[in-house]
Design a protein around this motif. Structure first.
Motif, mmCIF file in Angstrom:
data_model
loop_
_atom_site.group_PDB
_atom_site.id
_atom_site.type_symbol
_atom_site.label_atom_id
_atom_site.label_comp_id
_atom_site.label_asym_id
_atom_site.label_seq_id
_atom_site.Cartn_x
_atom_site.Cartn_y
_atom_site.Cartn_z
ATOM 1 N N PRO A 344 45.016 1.784 32.886
ATOM 2 C CA PRO A 344 45.057 3.210 32.545
ATOM 3 C C PRO A 344 45.093 4.073 33.805
ATOM 4 C CG PRO A 344 42.872 2.317 32.158
ATOM 5 C CD PRO A 344 43.754 1.153 32.460
ATOM 6 N N GLU A 345 45.730 5.197 33.690
ATOM 7 C CA GLU A 345 45.851 6.112 34.829
ATOM 8 C C GLU A 345 44.486 6.654 35.222
ATOM 9 O OE1 GLU A 345 48.653 9.939 36.131
ATOM 10 O OE2 GLU A 345 48.482 9.314 34.033
ATOM 11 N N ASN A 346 44.291 6.803 36.521
ATOM 12 C CA ASN A 346 43.083 7.415 37.106
ATOM 13 C C ASN A 346 41.818 6.596 36.895
ATOM 14 O OD1 ASN A 346 44.555 9.677 38.038
ATOM 15 N ND2 ASN A 346 44.386 10.635 36.012
ATOM 16 N N ARG A 347 41.976 5.332 36.590
ATOM 17 C CA ARG A 347 40.808 4.450 36.498
ATOM 18 C C ARG A 347 41.101 3.139 37.217
ATOM 19 N NH1 ARG A 347 38.504 4.112 30.468
ATOM 20 N NH2 ARG A 347 40.207 5.450 29.763
ATOM 21 N N ARG A 348 40.110 2.654 37.926
ATOM 22 C CA ARG A 348 40.263 1.371 38.607
ATOM 23 C C ARG A 348 39.946 0.261 37.612
ATOM 24 N NH1 ARG A 348 36.645 0.715 43.769
ATOM 25 N NH2 ARG A 348 37.726 2.681 44.168
ATOM 26 N N SER A 349 40.909 -0.601 37.380
ATOM 27 C CA SER A 349 40.719 -1.673 36.414
ATOM 28 C C SER A 349 40.222 -2.939 37.092
ATOM 29 C CB SER A 349 42.028 -1.972 35.679
ATOM 30 O OG SER A 349 42.263 -1.041 34.655
ATOM 31 N N TYR A 350 39.374 -3.639 36.361
ATOM 32 C CA TYR A 350 38.875 -4.946 36.797
ATOM 33 C C TYR A 350 39.246 -5.938 35.694
ATOM 34 C CZ TYR A 350 36.267 -2.235 40.200
ATOM 35 O OH TYR A 350 35.913 -1.370 41.223
ATOM 36 N N LEU A 351 40.435 -6.502 35.838
ATOM 37 C CA LEU A 351 40.979 -7.384 34.813
ATOM 38 C C LEU A 351 40.460 -8.805 35.015
ATOM 39 C CD1 LEU A 351 44.684 -6.138 34.974
ATOM 40 C CD2 LEU A 351 42.859 -5.335 33.452
ATOM 41 N N ARG A 352 40.129 -9.459 33.923
ATOM 42 C CA ARG A 352 39.656 -10.821 34.008
ATOM 43 C C ARG A 352 40.828 -11.759 34.252
ATOM 44 N NH1 ARG A 352 38.239 -6.548 32.110
ATOM 45 N NH2 ARG A 352 38.528 -7.010 29.899
ATOM 46 N N GLY A 353 40.661 -12.646 35.225
ATOM 47 C CA GLY A 353 41.753 -13.533 35.588
ATOM 48 C C GLY A 353 41.268 -14.885 36.053
ATOM 49 N N VAL A 354 42.238 -15.769 36.271
ATOM 50 C CA VAL A 354 41.955 -17.111 36.780
ATOM 51 C C VAL A 354 42.671 -17.273 38.113
ATOM 52 C CG1 VAL A 354 42.254 -19.583 36.412
ATOM 53 C CG2 VAL A 354 41.608 -18.106 34.503
ATOM 54 N N LEU A 355 41.901 -17.473 39.159
ATOM 55 C CA LEU A 355 42.440 -17.696 40.492
ATOM 56 C C LEU A 355 42.778 -19.166 40.631
ATOM 57 C CD1 LEU A 355 42.857 -16.015 43.136
ATOM 58 C CD2 LEU A 355 40.606 -16.850 43.860
ATOM 59 N N GLU A 388 45.290 4.798 41.206
ATOM 60 C CA GLU A 388 46.593 5.468 41.198
ATOM 61 C C GLU A 388 47.719 4.572 40.693
ATOM 62 O OE1 GLU A 388 46.038 3.545 45.257
ATOM 63 O OE2 GLU A 388 44.806 4.670 43.813
ATOM 64 N N VAL A 389 47.401 3.349 40.333
ATOM 65 C CA VAL A 389 48.415 2.382 39.899
ATOM 66 C C VAL A 389 48.244 2.128 38.398
ATOM 67 C CG1 VAL A 389 49.284 0.026 40.161
ATOM 68 C CG2 VAL A 389 48.498 1.306 42.171
ATOM 69 N N THR A 390 49.346 2.228 37.658
ATOM 70 C CA THR A 390 49.286 1.959 36.212
ATOM 71 C C THR A 390 49.921 0.627 35.828
ATOM 72 O OG1 THR A 390 51.330 3.194 35.885
ATOM 73 C CG2 THR A 390 49.259 4.409 35.623
ATOM 74 N N SER A 391 50.671 0.019 36.735
ATOM 75 C CA SER A 391 51.255 -1.289 36.434
ATOM 76 C C SER A 391 51.567 -2.011 37.737
ATOM 77 C CB SER A 391 52.532 -1.159 35.589
ATOM 78 O OG SER A 391 53.539 -0.469 36.308
ATOM 79 N N MET A 392 51.515 -3.332 37.669
ATOM 80 C CA MET A 392 51.897 -4.179 38.797
ATOM 81 C C MET A 392 52.758 -5.306 38.242
ATOM 82 S SD MET A 392 48.309 -4.364 40.979
ATOM 83 C CE MET A 392 49.081 -5.064 42.443
ATOM 84 N N ALA A 393 53.777 -5.658 38.988
ATOM 85 C CA ALA A 393 54.730 -6.671 38.530
ATOM 86 C C ALA A 393 54.322 -8.052 39.012
ATOM 87 C CB ALA A 393 56.123 -6.328 39.049
ATOM 88 N N ALA A 394 54.830 -9.064 38.330
ATOM 89 C CA ALA A 394 54.635 -10.439 38.782
ATOM 90 C C ALA A 394 55.151 -10.578 40.210
ATOM 91 C CB ALA A 394 55.366 -11.403 37.857
ATOM 92 N N GLY A 395 54.409 -11.275 41.042
ATOM 93 C CA GLY A 395 54.792 -11.456 42.437
ATOM 94 C C GLY A 395 54.145 -10.466 43.377
ATOM 95 N N GLU A 396 53.653 -9.318 42.838
ATOM 96 C CA GLU A 396 52.934 -8.384 43.700
ATOM 97 C C GLU A 396 51.589 -8.986 44.081
ATOM 98 O OE1 GLU A 396 52.979 -4.069 43.269
ATOM 99 O OE2 GLU A 396 54.061 -4.343 41.382
ATOM 100 N N VAL A 397 51.077 -8.517 45.204
ATOM 101 C CA VAL A 397 49.793 -9.021 45.706
ATOM 102 C C VAL A 397 48.699 -8.034 45.351
ATOM 103 C CG1 VAL A 397 48.510 -9.680 47.773
ATOM 104 C CG2 VAL A 397 50.904 -10.325 47.559
ATOM 105 N N ALA A 398 47.596 -8.547 44.775
ATOM 106 C CA ALA A 398 46.498 -7.689 44.325
ATOM 107 C C ALA A 398 45.198 -8.128 44.980
ATOM 108 C CB ALA A 398 46.366 -7.778 42.793
ATOM 109 N N ASP A 399 44.251 -7.188 45.041
ATOM 110 C CA ASP A 399 42.887 -7.536 45.454
ATOM 111 C C ASP A 399 42.219 -8.305 44.308
ATOM 112 O OD1 ASP A 399 43.008 -6.352 47.946
ATOM 113 O OD2 ASP A 399 42.143 -4.448 47.282
ATOM 114 N N VAL A 400 41.495 -9.332 44.678
ATOM 115 C CA VAL A 400 40.847 -10.182 43.678
ATOM 116 C C VAL A 400 39.403 -10.431 44.116
ATOM 117 C CG1 VAL A 400 40.857 -12.448 42.583
ATOM 118 C CG2 VAL A 400 43.015 -11.308 43.054
#
Length: 404
Positions: A344-355, A388-400
């Motif tokens: 969502p816009e204007n919120r920092r998301s913490y998505l559950r994932g598997v590293l 400030e980010v609402t979407s990230m594509a496959a292959g982009e690098v994210a903080d985890v």
């Protein structure tokens, strides 16, 4: 909405480290040193053998070979714990055990497997350099060295070092006492029968486990939806705990925001409720309660929201209570997304994932709802999507953020 860092800063401003206490080594396990621990004596405190063998003068066996071994009379035997003043005269040897006091005159130890193992006379078939198999006085720790600095958490190795250097007790900050309160009339104890409209209570179990994982001790409590009952419980527990954590009853404008109703405008303490720019876990509250101004965190009731909130705010609060310097945000690594993610816009998301095993790639799990414990239990990481980010594509690098 407040930034996550601003909310955390306000929480930490209310934290005072628990008072130090001197504890014996067994009781000190898992606590945090409140002062540097220094070596009163060197380690080892005397020259000793690192192997079973013979203490000799190296010069006496310098010419030894397999074809022309050197035989020396065995004049004594020194086991570990023997405090006698034994001397090795030139042309003789002394049988010695691992950890035993090195006899005067000896400058090397020959391992028994390099000899014939004789008891009256020992045969040596090769030379050994001076200092072989000897643990010299102070070669591990020198007198006056800082063994462990203040802020060290005491695990098995640290406890061993303290014991080996003669520390029978240490000044530490013990496990902060945390009272966890789950609110809601809909809650039923796990293992009991359910009726329609009820759920089994899990938040207090989860948060208590998270507290213990962060170095605290936890007690669990349940309250319904009566603000007066909740307020009375908070007042009672504030005198017994170093930190209070509630879950539920803090949503934005809900009719049954019972924790907000109990604490807003009460004389129990100073509490502020706010929206924090994070997903999940937007509704938050913090402050102090009771005459001792005990810190309190009021977390959302959805279990994933409560977990993420504790990870971002509760763990740093526990660190501060133990006198540790909390990090402004959990340490993150960088990993490549295996698929697209949204936020969502204007919120920092913490998505559950598997590293992945190598830490190079991370996969967002299906089931990102704040109630979906199934995905949370499978996750070993939180994927951070900036405000400030609402979407990230496959292959982009994210903080985890790695989870235990």
């Amino acid at each position: 909405m407040d930034p996550v860092e601003a909310h955390l800063a306000r929480v930490l401003a209310a934290i005072r480290p628990v008072e130090p206490a001197r504890l014996g080594l067994e009781a000190a396990e898992g606590t945090v040193l409140a002062a540097d621990a220094a070596a009163a004596t060197p380690l080892p405190s005397f020259d000793n053998s690192s192997m079973d063998g013979y203490a000799v003068h190296a010069a006496d066996i310098a010419a030894a070979t397999g074809q022309a071994p050197v035989a020396l009379p065995v004049t004594d035997q020194v086991p570990a714990g023997d405090t006698r003043a034994v001397t090795v005269a030139p042309g003789t040897c002394v049988r010695i055990m691992t950890g035993a006091l090195l006899p005067a005159g000896a400058d090397t130890v020959v391992p028994v497997e390099m000899t014939d193992g004789g008891t009256d006379r020992a045969r040596f078939s090769q030379p050994v350099v001076k200092g072989n198999a000897i643990r010299w006085h102070g070669d591990d720790v020198a007198e006056g060295d800082v063994l462990l600095p203040a802020g060290t958490r005491l695990g098995p190795a640290q406890i061993a070092l303290l014991g080996a250097t003669g520390h029978g007790s240490v000044l530490v900050r013990g496990a902060p006492r945390v009272a966890v309160i789950a609110t809601g009339n809909e809650l039923s104890e796990p293992g009991s029968p359910l009726v329609p409209g009820q759920i089994w209570e899990s938040n207090s179990y989860m948060l208590a486990a998270a507290v213990r994982q962060a170095g605290g001790s936890a007690t669990r409590h349940r309250a319904g939806d009566d603000p007066e009952t909740i307020l009375a419980l908070i007042r009672e527990l504030s005198a017994q705990a170093d930190l209070l954590i509630t879950s539920g009853g803090v949503s934005m404008g809900g009719e049954h925001d019972v924790v907000k109703a109990a604490l807003s405008g009460s004389k129990a303490g100073t509490i502020t409720f706010r929206k924090v720019a994070m997903q999940p876990g937007m509704p938050q509250g913090s402050g102090v309660v009771g005459p001792d101004r005990t810190p309190i965190l009021t977390l959302p009731g959805n279990p994933v929201s409560a977990f993420v909130s504790f990870w971002l705010v509760g763990r740093p609060a526990l660190a501060a209570l133990q006198g540790l310097a909390p990090q402004p945000s959990p340490p993150a690594r960088r990993a490549r997304l295996t698929g697209p993610v949204r936020s969502p816009e204007n919120r920092r998301s913490y998505l559950r994932g598997v590293l992945g095993p190598d830490g190079a790639a991370v996969t967002a799990l299906t089931g990102q709802g704040s109630h979906q414990l199934g995905a949370l239990a499978r996750a070993n990481a939180l994927i951070v999507v900036p405000e400030e980010v609402t979407s990230m594509a496959a292959g982009e690098v994210a903080d985890v953020i790695s989870l235990p």
